[in-house]
Design a protein around this motif. Structure first.
Motif: not given
Lengths: 113, 114
Positions: A32, A34, A36, A46, A49, A51, A89, A93, A101-104, B35, B43, B99-100
């Motif tokens: 998914s 997102f 932010y 948020l 998003k 999915t 951001f 996920r 969550l993995v962020f830029g 984080y 982050l 995970g959504n």
């Protein structure tokens, strides 16, 4: 592993200009995606998003489409306002719900009147 | 309204002190995360927890520990604060499941170690 790459800022635009912030991702499976937003002095909220592939997320005039073929999720807005000045951001996920969550790295946008 | 609350907005601590950052959520979420946010680095995940008393290391756990004794509370502990731990710390929570679902963030704690 999963990762997100977004365009580096800062980005400075005049009010009513068109905004694009690029985001590409690397992930296994079907994550998914997102966007932010972080306004000055605040935590992350948020923005929108998506999915699954070809989904379009939208909110407050911002849009982003989940493009599986190009592994991208670019954020767009047709006419920015001074109040859109913030850090944006992109994040992903994995489908398994207990993963973080993995962020830029974030893109700072400044809109001038 | 969904809420994640961090105990302090700003903290100033001395090098070598033991520092506790507290986070409470009122949404009955199973997952909680800490984080760290630094300019140019985005982050980075320190630790996360998917259940009471459970914890998993993130990308940068060195110098930190966590505690989750109750479902609603997730504490980040700096065992011996150092100047390179000066940063913005963000807590988040999310429900268990697919995970959504998004994560909900607190307002952040800006920690300065002098």
């Amino acid at each position: 592993g999963n990762s997100v790459t977004q365009m580096e800022g800062p980005v400075t635009l005049s009010e009513e200009a068109f905004l694009t912030i690029n985001c590409t991702y690397t992930a296994t499976g079907y994550p998914s995606l997102f966007w932010y937003v972080q306004y000055p002095g605040e935590g992350l909220q948020l923005l929108l998003k998506a999915t699954k592939a070809d989904d379009k997320g939208s909110n407050k005039g911002f849009e982003a489409t989940y493009r599986k073929e190009t592994t991208s999720f670019h954020l767009e807005k047709g006419s920015v306002q001074v109040s859109d000045s913030a850090v944006y951001f992109c994040a992903l996920r994995s489908y398994s719900g207990n993963t973080p969550l993995v962020f830029g790295k974030g893109t700072r946008l400044s809109v001038i009147a | 309204d969904v809420k994640v609350t961090q105990s302090s907005r700003y903290l100033v601590k001395r090098t070598g002190e033991k520092v506790f950052l507290e986070c409470v959520q009122d949404m009955d979420h199973e997952n909680m995360f800490w984080y760290r946010q630094d300019p140019g680095l985005g982050l980075r995940l320190i630790y996360f927890s998917y259940d009471v008393k459970m914890k998993e290391k993130g990308d940068i756990p060195e110098g930190y520990s966590v505690s989750r004794e109750k479902k609603e509370r997730f504490s980040l502990i700096l065992e011996s604060a150092s100047t390179n731990q000066t940063s913005m710390y963000l807590c988040a929570s999310s429900p268990q499941g697919a995970g959504n679902t998004e994560a909900f963030f607190g307002q952040g704690t800006r920690l300065t170690v002098v």
